[in-house]
Design a protein around this motif. Sequence first.
Motif, PDB file in Angstrom:
ATOM      1  N   MET A  74      -2.560   8.684   0.573  1.00 32.79           N
ATOM      2  CA  MET A  74      -3.694   8.047   1.248  1.00 32.79           C
ATOM      3  C   MET A  74      -4.147   9.409   1.074  1.00 32.79           C
ATOM      4  SD  MET A  74      -3.755   7.804   5.260  1.00 32.79           S
ATOM      5  CE  MET A  74      -3.708   6.494   5.300  1.00 32.79           C
ATOM      6  N   VAL A 109      -6.620   4.064   0.657  1.00 30.90           N
ATOM      7  CA  VAL A 109      -5.814   3.980  -0.299  1.00 30.90           C
ATOM      8  C   VAL A 109      -6.010   3.004  -1.107  1.00 30.90           C
ATOM      9  CG1 VAL A 109      -3.688   4.830   1.974  1.00 30.90           C
ATOM     10  CG2 VAL A 109      -4.461   2.211   1.783  1.00 30.90           C
ATOM     11  N   ARG A 117      -5.155  13.824  10.604  1.00 29.33           N
ATOM     12  CA  ARG A 117      -4.021  13.636  10.527  1.00 29.33           C
ATOM     13  C   ARG A 117      -3.554  14.311  11.426  1.00 29.33           C
ATOM     14  NH1 ARG A 117       0.606  17.477   7.824  1.00 29.33           N
ATOM     15  NH2 ARG A 117       2.252  15.931   6.940  1.00 29.33           N
ATOM     16  N   ARG A 143      -2.261   8.631  10.435  1.00 23.56           N
ATOM     17  CA  ARG A 143      -3.134   9.459   9.335  1.00 23.56           C
ATOM     18  C   ARG A 143      -4.327   8.272   9.066  1.00 23.56           C
ATOM     19  NH1 ARG A 143       0.038  10.154   3.906  1.00 23.56           N
ATOM     20  NH2 ARG A 143       0.960  11.861   5.037  1.00 23.56           N
ATOM     21  N   GLN A 144      -5.609   8.896   8.507  1.00 24.64           N
ATOM     22  CA  GLN A 144      -6.384   7.606   8.367  1.00 24.64           C
ATOM     23  C   GLN A 144      -7.144   8.473   7.220  1.00 24.64           C
ATOM     24  OE1 GLN A 144     -10.548   8.176  10.707  1.00 24.64           O
ATOM     25  NE2 GLN A 144      -8.350   6.902  11.669  1.00 24.64           N
ATOM     26  N   LEU A 176       1.198  -1.013  -0.348  1.00 25.48           N
ATOM     27  CA  LEU A 176      -0.108  -0.281  -0.038  1.00 25.48           C
ATOM     28  C   LEU A 176       0.798   1.632   0.013  1.00 25.48           C
ATOM     29  CD1 LEU A 176      -2.804  -0.947   3.176  1.00 25.48           C
ATOM     30  CD2 LEU A 176      -2.825  -0.999   0.148  1.00 25.48           C
ATOM     31  N   ASP A 177       0.770   1.824  -0.872  1.00 28.33           N
ATOM     32  CA  ASP A 177       1.122   3.262  -0.874  1.00 28.33           C
ATOM     33  C   ASP A 177       0.156   5.023   0.189  1.00 28.33           C
ATOM     34  OD1 ASP A 177       2.357   5.838  -1.672  1.00 28.33           O
ATOM     35  OD2 ASP A 177       2.169   6.031  -3.797  1.00 28.33           O
ATOM     36  N   THR A 178       1.121   4.961   1.933  1.00 26.27           N
ATOM     37  CA  THR A 178       0.004   5.637   2.100  1.00 26.27           C
ATOM     38  C   THR A 178       0.599   6.911   1.968  1.00 26.27           C
ATOM     39  OG1 THR A 178       1.802   4.284   3.694  1.00 26.27           O
ATOM     40  CG2 THR A 178      -0.174   3.615   3.796  1.00 26.27           C
ATOM     41  N   LEU A 200       0.062  -0.240  11.555  1.00 24.95           N
ATOM     42  CA  LEU A 200      -1.789  -0.851  10.241  1.00 24.95           C
ATOM     43  C   LEU A 200      -2.542  -1.067  10.828  1.00 24.95           C
ATOM     44  CD1 LEU A 200      -0.684   0.787   6.798  1.00 24.95           C
ATOM     45  CD2 LEU A 200      -2.176  -1.500   7.593  1.00 24.95           C
ATOM     46  N   VAL A 211      -7.926   2.989   6.490  1.00 27.29           N
ATOM     47  CA  VAL A 211      -6.599   2.468   6.579  1.00 27.29           C
ATOM     48  C   VAL A 211      -6.273   2.825   8.068  1.00 27.29           C
ATOM     49  CG1 VAL A 211      -5.346   0.139   5.545  1.00 27.29           C
ATOM     50  CG2 VAL A 211      -5.232   3.046   5.708  1.00 27.29           C
ATOM     51  N   SER A 212      -6.081   3.368   8.887  1.00 29.20           N
ATOM     52  CA  SER A 212      -5.079   3.457  10.483  1.00 29.20           C
ATOM     53  C   SER A 212      -3.962   3.708  10.089  1.00 29.20           C
ATOM     54  CB  SER A 212      -5.871   3.260  11.827  1.00 29.20           C
ATOM     55  OG  SER A 212      -7.071   3.863  11.174  1.00 29.20           O
ATOM     56  N   GLU A 213      -3.062   4.636   9.840  1.00 24.47           N
ATOM     57  CA  GLU A 213      -1.183   4.004   9.895  1.00 24.47           C
ATOM     58  C   GLU A 213      -1.134   5.305  11.613  1.00 24.47           C
ATOM     59  OE1 GLU A 213       2.121   3.703   6.779  1.00 24.47           O
ATOM     60  OE2 GLU A 213       1.289   5.898   6.586  1.00 24.47           O
TER      61      GLU A 213
END
Length: 371
Positions: free
Chosen positions: A99, A239, A104, A235-236, A94-96, A284, A259-261
Amino acid sequence: MYVAVKGGERAIRNAHRRLAERRRGDPAVPELSLEQIREQLGLAVDRAMCEGALYDPRLAALALKQARGDSVEAAFLLRVFRNTLPRFGYSEPLDTGAMAVERRVSGAFKDLPGGQLLGATADYTHRLLDFALEEPQQPAPPGEEPEAEAGSGSEATGLLPRALAQLGEEALIEAPPADEGAPVPDITRDPPLFPAERAQRLQTLARGDEGFLVGLAYSSQRGYGNTHPFVGELRQGRVAVELVPEELGFAVEIGEIEVSELETVNQFTGDAEHAPCFTRGYGLAFGRSERKALAMALLDRSLRAEELGEELGAPAQDQEFVLEHADNILATGFMEHLKLPHHVDFQAERELLRALRRAWEERRSAPEAAE
């Protein structure tokens, strides 16, 4: 034996019928729809998806309805269903960084490029019961737009720079792991052996029980592991998921997931050959699961203790302890099997105890008979 078996089957069918009645509740109360669960109990849906290791909000809502709100049972249902699905490939990482960000924040930096986006959060509420929710809520009148949020100009594109990029440019934080194109191990196909690779540890934590992970992460903050970091960036958002079909040879987008990262900034490390710098923790999780992502990041850092030359001694630093006990599906199955019949085992234990007591009584009475 035939009568006993038939009696047992009848009792189980009755138990299933009673369960269905309890699940439905008072027939005079309108039944919950899957759409209501999905839209109004979204955090419960996200938790079930995380621990069930399956991203499908509709199925997670169904599992929660079937489980009467029991998140562990719902995750169990999803995990079993997941195991029936064919495996036809793996998605690209995944390229977060790209996003579409909805929330954030950073606990380490006040001024972020693109600004802080508070989003939908209970972080600043007073945790008081809102009795207004006893009545149906009316939508906002048409034309009344919510107040614009600071930094929300970048929200549409989601092209927000990494909060830790500046630290990286100054070499004040360790570099993220390099992607060398090596295949990522899949713990659902090959259970990890200890010591486990970091990718295996993160996969296990992502599927782990949120309460267990939070408790362990809290223990590391209190000194059992010495992990009390700064939140570098949470960051949420959504993606893209990409897959490379064999017949095409290039990546195509097959959908989006939420997603939540979370990345943490942790204690220094360094030695005679490496300049001191901050270390990282990473988490994540599916959906709006920032508590889970934060606990993951703390434990990710704790489980790197040996790699970073730190003294081991806390449960949160013990790979086998953390990873072998994090999965609530395995833990629940092993614990709850105690409720199933163990009549033969118990009778054997009881007869052994009776024999031991008889031998003990004979030894006690032997000196008296000799006198």
